[in-house]
Motif scaffolding. Structure first.
Motif, PDB file in Angstrom:
ATOM      1  N   TYR A 226       0.807  -1.223   0.000  1.00 53.41           N
ATOM      2  CA  TYR A 226       0.000   0.000   0.000  1.00 53.41           C
ATOM      3  C   TYR A 226       0.843   1.278   0.000  1.00 53.41           C
ATOM      4  N   HIS A 227       2.144   1.148  -0.276  1.00 50.18           N
ATOM      5  CA  HIS A 227       3.020   2.315  -0.236  1.00 50.18           C
ATOM      6  C   HIS A 227       2.548   3.385  -1.229  1.00 50.18           C
ATOM      7  N   PRO A 228       2.587   4.666  -0.829  1.00 48.32           N
ATOM      8  CA  PRO A 228       2.123   5.755  -1.707  1.00 48.32           C
ATOM      9  C   PRO A 228       2.827   5.801  -3.056  1.00 48.32           C
ATOM     10  N   ASP A 229       4.114   5.389  -3.108  1.00 52.33           N
ATOM     11  CA  ASP A 229       4.824   5.403  -4.388  1.00 52.33           C
ATOM     12  C   ASP A 229       4.238   4.401  -5.374  1.00 52.33           C
ATOM     13  N   LYS A 230       3.657   3.323  -4.859  1.00 53.92           N
ATOM     14  CA  LYS A 230       3.040   2.310  -5.731  1.00 53.92           C
ATOM     15  C   LYS A 230       1.574   2.603  -6.006  1.00 53.92           C
ATOM     16  N   ASN A 231       0.988   3.477  -5.176  1.00 53.87           N
ATOM     17  CA  ASN A 231      -0.446   3.784  -5.299  1.00 53.87           C
ATOM     18  C   ASN A 231      -0.667   5.291  -5.261  1.00 53.87           C
ATOM     19  N   PRO A 232      -0.099   6.026  -6.226  1.00 51.70           N
ATOM     20  CA  PRO A 232      -0.221   7.490  -6.203  1.00 51.70           C
ATOM     21  C   PRO A 232      -1.679   7.948  -6.307  1.00 51.70           C
ATOM     22  N   GLY A 233      -2.059   8.819  -5.366  1.00 52.29           N
ATOM     23  CA  GLY A 233      -3.419   9.379  -5.395  1.00 52.29           C
ATOM     24  C   GLY A 233      -4.494   8.455  -4.874  1.00 52.29           C
ATOM     25  N   ASP A 234      -4.136   7.259  -4.423  1.00 51.34           N
ATOM     26  CA  ASP A 234      -5.124   6.289  -3.943  1.00 51.34           C
ATOM     27  C   ASP A 234      -5.322   6.483  -2.436  1.00 51.34           C
ATOM     28  N   LYS A 235      -6.430   7.135  -2.053  1.00 49.71           N
ATOM     29  CA  LYS A 235      -6.692   7.433  -0.644  1.00 49.71           C
ATOM     30  C   LYS A 235      -6.910   6.172   0.172  1.00 49.71           C
ATOM     31  N   GLU A 236      -7.561   5.170  -0.438  1.00 46.13           N
ATOM     32  CA  GLU A 236      -7.815   3.921   0.292  1.00 46.13           C
ATOM     33  C   GLU A 236      -6.502   3.207   0.608  1.00 46.13           C
ATOM     34  N   ALA A 237      -5.575   3.204  -0.369  1.00 43.69           N
ATOM     35  CA  ALA A 237      -4.279   2.585  -0.138  1.00 43.69           C
ATOM     36  C   ALA A 237      -3.512   3.335   0.950  1.00 43.69           C
ATOM     37  N   GLU A 238      -3.607   4.662   0.934  1.00 44.50           N
ATOM     38  CA  GLU A 238      -2.927   5.465   1.960  1.00 44.50           C
ATOM     39  C   GLU A 238      -3.482   5.159   3.341  1.00 44.50           C
ATOM     40  N   GLU A 239      -4.823   4.987   3.420  1.00 43.72           N
ATOM     41  CA  GLU A 239      -5.446   4.669   4.703  1.00 43.72           C
ATOM     42  C   GLU A 239      -4.996   3.298   5.198  1.00 43.72           C
ATOM     43  N   ASN A 240      -4.927   2.320   4.289  1.00 47.39           N
ATOM     44  CA  ASN A 240      -4.454   0.989   4.666  1.00 47.39           C
ATOM     45  C   ASN A 240      -2.987   1.019   5.102  1.00 47.39           C
ATOM     46  N   PHE A 241      -2.210   1.875   4.446  1.00 42.97           N
ATOM     47  CA  PHE A 241      -0.797   2.042   4.806  1.00 42.97           C
ATOM     48  C   PHE A 241      -0.678   2.564   6.242  1.00 42.97           C
ATOM     49  N   LYS A 242      -1.515   3.543   6.581  1.00 41.09           N
ATOM     50  CA  LYS A 242      -1.497   4.108   7.935  1.00 41.09           C
ATOM     51  C   LYS A 242      -1.964   3.084   8.969  1.00 41.09           C
ATOM     52  N   LYS A 243      -3.004   2.307   8.616  1.00 42.99           N
ATOM     53  CA  LYS A 243      -3.501   1.285   9.540  1.00 42.99           C
ATOM     54  C   LYS A 243      -2.422   0.259   9.857  1.00 42.99           C
ATOM     55  N   ALA A 244      -1.694  -0.161   8.808  1.00 37.46           N
ATOM     56  CA  ALA A 244      -0.637  -1.148   9.005  1.00 37.46           C
ATOM     57  C   ALA A 244       0.454  -0.590   9.911  1.00 37.46           C
ATOM     58  N   ALA A 245       0.799   0.685   9.700  1.00 32.43           N
ATOM     59  CA  ALA A 245       1.829   1.318  10.534  1.00 32.43           C
ATOM     60  C   ALA A 245       1.367   1.445  11.980  1.00 32.43           C
ATOM     61  N   GLU A 246       0.086   1.787  12.172  1.00 33.23           N
ATOM     62  CA  GLU A 246      -0.462   1.901  13.520  1.00 33.23           C
ATOM     63  C   GLU A 246      -0.419   0.557  14.234  1.00 33.23           C
ATOM     64  N   ALA A 247      -0.826  -0.496  13.511  1.00 36.44           N
ATOM     65  CA  ALA A 247      -0.818  -1.837  14.093  1.00 36.44           C
ATOM     66  C   ALA A 247       0.603  -2.254  14.464  1.00 36.44           C
ATOM     67  N   TYR A 248       1.551  -1.979  13.572  1.00 34.81           N
ATOM     68  CA  TYR A 248       2.937  -2.376  13.834  1.00 34.81           C
ATOM     69  C   TYR A 248       3.536  -1.580  14.983  1.00 34.81           C
ATOM     70  N   GLU A 249       3.184  -0.297  15.072  1.00 35.68           N
ATOM     71  CA  GLU A 249       3.723   0.549  16.144  1.00 35.68           C
ATOM     72  C   GLU A 249       3.384  -0.008  17.517  1.00 35.68           C
ATOM     73  N   VAL A 250       2.202  -0.619  17.652  1.00 36.97           N
ATOM     74  CA  VAL A 250       1.771  -1.195  18.927  1.00 36.97           C
ATOM     75  C   VAL A 250       2.297  -2.617  19.107  1.00 36.97           C
ATOM     76  N   LEU A 251       2.110  -3.462  18.099  1.00 33.02           N
ATOM     77  CA  LEU A 251       2.444  -4.880  18.250  1.00 33.02           C
ATOM     78  C   LEU A 251       3.941  -5.147  18.264  1.00 33.02           C
ATOM     79  N   SER A 252       4.750  -4.217  17.746  1.00 31.33           N
ATOM     80  CA  SER A 252       6.198  -4.415  17.753  1.00 31.33           C
ATOM     81  C   SER A 252       6.824  -3.999  19.070  1.00 31.33           C
ATOM     82  N   ASP A 253       6.050  -3.334  19.916  1.00 32.10           N
ATOM     83  CA  ASP A 253       6.533  -2.904  21.224  1.00 32.10           C
ATOM     84  C   ASP A 253       5.981  -3.859  22.286  1.00 32.10           C
ATOM     85  N   GLU A 254       6.871  -4.509  23.016  1.00 31.05           N
ATOM     86  CA  GLU A 254       6.460  -5.552  23.966  1.00 31.05           C
ATOM     87  C   GLU A 254       5.457  -5.032  25.001  1.00 31.05           C
ATOM     88  N   ASN A 255       5.720  -3.842  25.553  1.00 32.86           N
ATOM     89  CA  ASN A 255       4.832  -3.290  26.580  1.00 32.86           C
ATOM     90  C   ASN A 255       3.477  -2.889  25.991  1.00 32.86           C
TER      91      ASN A 255
END
Length: 375
Positions: A31-60
């Motif tokens: 869903y990277h913006p460079d592969k999906n230019p102008g695609d708002k849905e892809a950008e939203e999925n990209f942010k969701k994945a980052a949010e999920a990783y930000e929490v699940l990659s931190d043990e606490n």
């Protein structure tokens, strides 16, 4: 309702850190913006994945999420992405290293890599402890606290670092038996910021920062527990440079001990002492709850050790699963100093049939009461 983080990344709750990282990398590349230019849905999925990783990659954070769900990061702009404090640049600056050479060997265009390779320097976090009463925990509260934090001094200016030409990295060429090898490292002059101080106002430190006191508003959700940590994005120390990010304010919850109520998860316990006459004849008593005084009825013949359960009078669950109960432990106070007349009365009653212990099958033992209390 927010989507489950494990569902977003397509992994199980037992996934290893390596599996979590691999799943995030796969999603982010897709869903990277460079592969999906102008695609708002892809950008939203990209942010969701980052949010999920930000929490699940931190043990606490992962442990808190597994216990409380998304509610663990509500309030105070808490939970990293959950508070809405991070944008696309934040994602690239924090997680750009995960992608390696997936996009031309250096990251993400103008955000965290590409031809410039500059990373966004982030200021240090600050940590404070906020004390809450049970009443505040029961209802949720907004606290205003004074924080001394480093901010950019008025009038400070920065210029491009001449050592790295603004890239934040310096290249080194080493001669080896395999030929000339080129490697990149963080610029020692600007520490990766790509900028150095140009004009330093009076009173500022060597980075162009000064300490200011600021009042910060913190929204604390109902049901928090001792030791829970919330995060206020961008209210930590500033970092030097025009392209830097402010650190975060970490808020650690501390419970103030209540004078009469004891907490056990979402349940509360109250010790009620009644005299012998009240136990025999019955009584109406006022007791404390987190929402004020309530009146309860003590039935005639109440035995010491009886537990009265007031449903829903405990604390709310932080994951919105309802309120706990208030358990009232009835203790019959045996008089210790009696007058002559009182002693004579009890002497007469000593062998009376009504005064002989005669527990029925409904009178539970101590161990049964403990078992019921925890189930």
């Amino acid at each position: 309702m927010k989507q489950d983080y494990y569902e977003i990344l397509g992994i199980s709750k037992n996934a290893t850190p390596a599996e979590i990282k691999k799943a995030y990398r796969k999603m982010a590349i897709k869903y990277h913006p460079d592969k999906n230019p102008g695609d708002k849905e892809a950008e939203e999925n990209f942010k969701k994945a980052a949010e999920a990783y930000e929490v699940l990659s931190d043990e606490n954070k992962k442990a808190r999420y597994d216990q409380y769900g998304h509610a663990a990061f509500e309030g105070a702009g808490a939970g990293g992405f959950g508070g809405g404090g991070m944008n696309m640049e934040d994602i690239f600056s924090q997680f750009g290293d995960i992608f390696g050479s997936a996009f031309g060997g250096g990251g993400f265009g103008g955000f965290g890599g590409g031809s410039r390779g500059r990373t966004r320097v982030k200021g240090s976090n600050l940590r404070i402890r906020v004390k809450l009463t049970l009443e505040e925990i029961a209802n949720g509260v907004e606290k205003k606290v004074k924080v001394r934090r480093k901010v950019k001094a008025a009038g400070v200016t920065y210029k491009t670092c001449s050592s790295c030409n603004g890239t934040g990295q310096v290249m080194r060429v080493t001669n080896t038996i395999l030929g000339r090898m080129q490697s990149a490292s963080t610029c020692p002059t600007c520490h990766g910021a790509g900028e150095v101080i140009d004009r330093k106002p009076k009173g500022a430190d060597s980075d162009g920062l000064e300490i200011k006191e600021e009042t910060v508003s913190i929204k604390i959700p109902a049901g928090v527990t001792e030791g829970v940590q919330l995060k206020v994005n961008g209210k930590g120390n500033a970092a030097p440079g025009n392209n830097s990010l402010d650190g975060d304010l970490l808020v650690v919850i501390s419970e103030v001990e209540h004078s009469t109520l004891k907490r056990e998860g979402t349940n509360l316990h109250y010790d009620l002492y009644i005299n012998f006459s009240e136990a025999v004849l019955g009584a109406a008593k006022n007791i404390d709850t987190v929402s004020g005084k309530v009146k309860i009825k003590i039935d005639p013949g109440t035995q010491s050790g009886k537990i009265l359960r007031l449903r829903g009078k405990g604390l709310p669950s932080i994951d919105h699963y309802g309120n706990g109960d208030l358990l009232v432990h009835v203790n019959v106070w045996t008089p210790q100093n009696l007058s002559k007349t009182q002693k004579e009365f009890f002497e007469m009653m000593k062998n009376d049939e009504n005064f002989k212990p005669n527990p029925s099958k409904f009178d539970k033992s101590f161990f049964e009461k403990v078992k019921d209390m925890f189930t």
